[in-house]
Write an enzyme that holds these catalytic residues in place. Structure first.
Site, short mmCIF file in Angstrom:
data_model
loop_
_atom_site.label_atom_id
_atom_site.label_comp_id
_atom_site.label_asym_id
_atom_site.label_seq_id
_atom_site.Cartn_x
_atom_site.Cartn_y
_atom_site.Cartn_z
N ARG A 1 -3.70 -30.05 -4.82
CA ARG A 1 -4.61 -29.49 -3.83
C ARG A 1 -4.27 -28.02 -3.63
NH1 ARG A 1 -2.81 -34.51 -1.73
NH2 ARG A 1 -4.48 -36.06 -1.45
N LYS B 1 -0.77 -34.10 1.45
CA LYS B 1 -1.66 -34.68 2.44
C LYS B 1 -1.14 -36.05 2.85
CE LYS B 1 -6.57 -35.55 3.27
NZ LYS B 1 -7.92 -35.52 2.67
N HIS C 1 -10.87 -27.41 -5.57
CA HIS C 1 -10.70 -28.86 -5.62
C HIS C 1 -11.39 -29.48 -6.85
CE1 HIS C 1 -8.81 -31.88 -3.12
NE2 HIS C 1 -9.77 -32.74 -3.43
N ARG D 1 -8.91 -30.56 -9.38
CA ARG D 1 -8.24 -31.83 -9.07
C ARG D 1 -9.15 -33.01 -9.47
NH1 ARG D 1 -4.45 -34.47 -5.61
NH2 ARG D 1 -5.37 -36.07 -4.28
N HIS E 1 -3.07 -40.69 -3.17
CA HIS E 1 -4.06 -41.32 -2.31
C HIS E 1 -3.43 -42.45 -1.49
CE1 HIS E 1 -7.75 -39.99 -4.89
NE2 HIS E 1 -7.35 -39.05 -4.06
N TYR F 1 -13.53 -42.32 -8.86
CA TYR F 1 -13.56 -41.61 -10.14
C TYR F 1 -14.05 -42.49 -11.28
CZ TYR F 1 -11.07 -37.86 -7.80
OH TYR F 1 -10.73 -36.83 -6.94
#
Length: 283
Positions: free
Chosen positions: A122, A147, A219, A222, A245, A254
């Protein structure tokens, strides 16, 4: 907000939007009536020279947090619900990524984009990357407190390591891999991080030089990292861990983008032409 784990960026966004509303009416938010709140939301949505929808949503989120802090229900100000748009992200092809890397005139920008794509970082993560987070011997990079306040390891390509070594030798960064400008100290030590705007500019400039017309942001690299790994055969659980995640459902999105051999979509025109052109039916 700090106790609940909200980021500094979130705090600034909420505070800025709520303060703007208070200044508009000359009252604190909890003194406003429902009609005033609706009037303000209408003005935000009709604003023409700013990204009003984003500003609108952040104002609603800020007010929600304010009411929650005051132990008041959302109905107190009749706050609208925010519909989350379901949009698939933009993804670059491998040829476009190659052109992007080749278009970088500065080694710093080439390494920066190489990390964003090659490690799936990120924007905040690449800006916060320190020299001590690089492990060339074990071919990996440590993302510290990404994150969700989680650490994770991602693999480093040998190609990227060569670029990193050349960049470090040339630029001699001290703490952060990508330094910002020293604040108020001409010729001082570079101990600040590369700015978010600087990262965004580097990606946009590379896209412009490479002639990429897709709507690309930081982004996007990514998203491209995740999609290309799936297409190259990586399993979904390993990809989830690399991306950091919390939920597998986020990673599974995805699967709707990746062109996997087992379920690769195609147009019926391909089979139509393959069948009919051989019979001389189509000219």
């Amino acid at each position: 907000m700090s106790v609940l784990g909200r980021s500094e960026l979130t705090f600034k966004s909420y505070a800025r939007n709520i303060a703007a509303m208070a200044l508009h009416f000359g009252k604190i938010r909890t003194e406003l009536d429902v009609e005033q709140v609706q009037e303000y939301f209408f003005l935000l949505q009709k604003r023409s020279k700013t990204p009003s929808q984003t500003y609108f949503k952040h104002t609603v989120y800020g007010l929600r947090f304010l009411l929650k802090s005051e132990r008041l229900p959302y109905e107190f100000l009749h706050l609208p619900s925010i519909k989350h748009e379901k949009k698939l992200p933009t993804v670059l092809s491998k040829e476009e990524v190659w052109r992007l890397l080749k278009s970088c005139h500065l080694l710093k920008h080439k390494v920066l984009i190489g990390l964003l794509y090659g490690c799936g970082l990120r924007c905040m993560e690449v800006r916060s990357l320190r020299l001590q987070d690089l492990d060339f011997d074990r071919l990996q990079l440590k993302v510290v407190q990404g994150k969700g306040k989680k650490d994770r390891y991602v693999p480093l390509s040998q190609h990227l390591i060569r670029g990193l070594k050349s960049y470090i030798e040339a630029e001699k960064p001290q703490i952060y891999l990508f330094n910002g400008q020293p604040a108020g100290r001409a010729g001082g030590d570079f101990d600040s991080r590369y700015s978010q705007r600087g990262v965004q500019w580097a990606v946009k400039q590379a896209c412009k030089v490479a002639g990429i017309t897709k709507d690309v942001c930081v982004h996007t690299l990514r998203h491209t990292f995740a999609t290309h790994l799936l297409e190259d055969g990586l399993d979904i659980i390993s990809l989830k861990n690399l991306l950091g995640h919390e939920n597998i459902e986020t990673t599974m999105e995805y699967l709707h983008i990746a062109q996997l051999d087992t379920q690769k979509a195609f147009s019926p025109l391909d089979t139509l032409f393959a069948k009919c052109s051989s019979n001389g039916s189509v000219h």
